[in-house]
Design an enzyme around this catalytic site. Structure first.
Site, PDB file in Angstrom:
ATOM      1  N   GLU A 255      51.926  30.162  39.137  1.00  0.00           N
ATOM      2  CA  GLU A 255      52.896  30.519  38.050  1.00  0.00           C
ATOM      3  C   GLU A 255      54.348  30.519  37.913  1.00  0.00           C
ATOM      4  O   GLU A 255      55.015  31.285  38.151  1.00  0.00           O
ATOM      5  CB  GLU A 255      52.345  32.259  37.742  1.00  0.00           C
ATOM      6  CG  GLU A 255      50.943  32.393  37.275  1.00  0.00           C
ATOM      7  CD  GLU A 255      50.667  33.956  37.070  1.00  0.00           C
ATOM      8  OE1 GLU A 255      49.770  34.182  36.538  1.00  0.00           O
ATOM      9  OE2 GLU A 255      51.719  34.820  37.319  1.00  0.00           O
TER      10      GLU A 255
ATOM     11  N   GLU B   5      42.652  32.887  37.897  1.00  0.00           N
ATOM     12  CA  GLU B   5      42.906  34.396  37.779  1.00  0.00           C
ATOM     13  C   GLU B   5      42.354  34.968  36.293  1.00  0.00           C
ATOM     14  O   GLU B   5      42.788  34.205  35.354  1.00  0.00           O
ATOM     15  CB  GLU B   5      44.310  34.900  37.945  1.00  0.00           C
ATOM     16  CG  GLU B   5      45.047  34.728  39.341  1.00  0.00           C
ATOM     17  CD  GLU B   5      46.428  35.122  39.527  1.00  0.00           C
ATOM     18  OE1 GLU B   5      46.901  36.227  38.504  1.00  0.00           O
ATOM     19  OE2 GLU B   5      46.923  34.693  40.605  1.00  0.00           O
TER      20      GLU B   5
END
Length: 445
Positions: free
Chosen positions: A166, A351
């Site tokens: 991220e 995720e």
């Protein structure tokens, strides 16, 4: 009820991050990270909590791997603490830090669990932050040196590598809005930091290729499907901008060798003109083997003349998790279709999960909301595969409750409950639900 059966080699896993679970923040030669520094700064974290002990995974990894095996995980995605390997970010190696990951990987392989390593999940060595952190272009070079060592050490036994987790969050929450380490508030700097992260990613991919390793390497991007509040031209344009900024800013340079034009024009209008060498994009666009995506919720947006982007978020009507995020499983299907259509790259869901206020009753955690969340999202993953997406695996977030960044220990994402006072672990009902999905390689339709 029909069983939705996944491809035979589909990889079922769970994920964690080093700062969120390891603890042992200053043991065995580990250097300070930006999260150590940030969490030790009063007022930054919920109730001034920190990751000094966290889930004490550094000392309890064997027990944790046994629990992974009990659940039946096929893969475990974890991150390396860079300052545990190189306390100063570069130069002198810390053998005890290396030994910890060696033992962890050996234990995983003993249990036939594939290790999937994330090289950077936000805990930059503080020594490098003192030299400018990700605002300093040299950090990309230091990252590639660290990555090269990790490949040399574990490249033959670890089949899946993720360079960055991220980068959007690292860059903007860390450098623009100050909610995450290192706590800076410099919007222009956030774009520079993000570019240097992409450069670091590209250099690491090149190092992996140069080493001739047999596994796969990619990057993990947080994504949220974007929907306009109405079909007005203004709202449709707002959705296009949000998608470009929130999803594609860190993807297009890898696959298209440039940043999204619609955001670049806004930067120029604000006199934030960046000059990045064209050769950077040769490095950033080094071919990768897969894209990892982290999906939790969607974005509904409307036009807002008062914001830089001309965009404002609109609350969705469905149930929300403890994080305040709307539960919208169809968004996972939609983003998988969109990304595969646009980039034609194998995908892992690295995720997906939900935070709920779990309580222990008679030694059991009946987390039905999480079970429903996981079931509906896993079904959408199946539908995406059915409709042509090359989806290779699914990693639930998270293996266990942990330090949830600025929220401290107030949010529980795990399928394993952690009592932070005793460090006792308890498998939640969601863990048994997930175990059944893995055993059957499918979910009830």
């Amino acid at each position: 009820m029909a069983k939705l059966v996944f491809p035979k080699e589909f990889l079922w896993g769970a994920a964690t991050a080093s700062y969120q679970i390891e603890g042992a923040w200053n043991e065995d030669g580990k250097g300070e990270s930006i999260w150590d520094r940030f969490a030790h700064t009063p007022g930054t974290i919920y109730e001034n909590q920190n990751g000094d002990i966290a889930c004490d995974h550094y000392h309890r990894y064997e027990e944790d791997v046994e629990l992974m095996a009990e659940i039946g995980l096929k893969a475990y995605r974890f991150s390396i603490s860079w300052p545990r390997i190189f306390p100063e970010g570069r130069g002198k190696l810390n053998p005890k830090g290396v030994y910890f990951y060696e033992k962890l990987i050996d234990k995983l392989l003993e249990k036939n669990i594939k290790p999937a390593i994330t090289l950077y999940h936000w805990d930059l060595p503080q020594a490098l932050e003192d030299k400018g952190g990700w605002l300093n272009r040299d950090t990309a070079k230091y990252f590639s040196e660290y990555a090269n060592f990790m490949f040399y050490k574990f490249g033959d036994v670890v089949p899946i590598w993720i360079t960055l987790n991220e980068p959007f969050v690292s860059a903007f929450l860390g450098y623009a809005w100050g909610w995450h380490a290192p706590g800076k508030k410099d919007m222009k700097g956030a774009f520079v930091a993000g570019h240097n992260m992409l450069l670091a990613h590209g250099l690491a991919v090149q190092a992996y290729r140069d080493g001739g390793y047999k596994g796969n390497i990619g990057i993990t991007i947080n994504v949220a499907t974007v929907y306009p509040e109405t079909n007005s031209e203004e709202d449709l344009k707002a959705a296009e901008k949000q998608d470009a900024f929130g999803n594609r800013w860190f993807i297009d340079p890898i696959f298209k060798r440039k940043y999204p034009e619609i955001i670049w024009r806004i930067l120029e209008e604000n006199n934030w003109s960046f000059v990045f060498p064209a050769s950077d994009f040769d490095i950033i666009s080094s071919p990768i083997d897969f894209m990892g995506i982290n999906y939790y919720t969607r974005n509904i947006v409307a036009y807002d003349k008062n914001s830089h982007l001309g965009v404002k978020r609109v609350e969705g009507p469905n149930e929300h998790t403890d994080m305040g995020w709307e539960v919208y499983p169809d968004g996972l299907y939609d983003i998988l279709i969109q990304l595969y259509r646009d980039y034609k790259i194998p995908i892992y869901i690295t995720e997906n999960g939900a935070a709920y206020n779990d309580t222990v009753e008679d030694g059991r955690i009946r987390d039905i909301n999480r079970i429903n969340y996981l079931k509906e999202h896993i079904k959408r993953a199946y539908f995406a595969i059915r409709d042509g997406v090359d989806l290779r695996g699914y990693f639930v977030w998270s293996l266990m409750d942990n330090f949830e960044w600025a929220h401290g220990y107030s949010k529980r994402f795990g399928i394993i409950y952690v009592d932070y006072n005793t460090q006792k672990r308890i498998l939640k009902d969601s863990a048994y639900f997930y175990k059944k999905i893995i055993e059957e390689n499918g979910v009830d339709g």
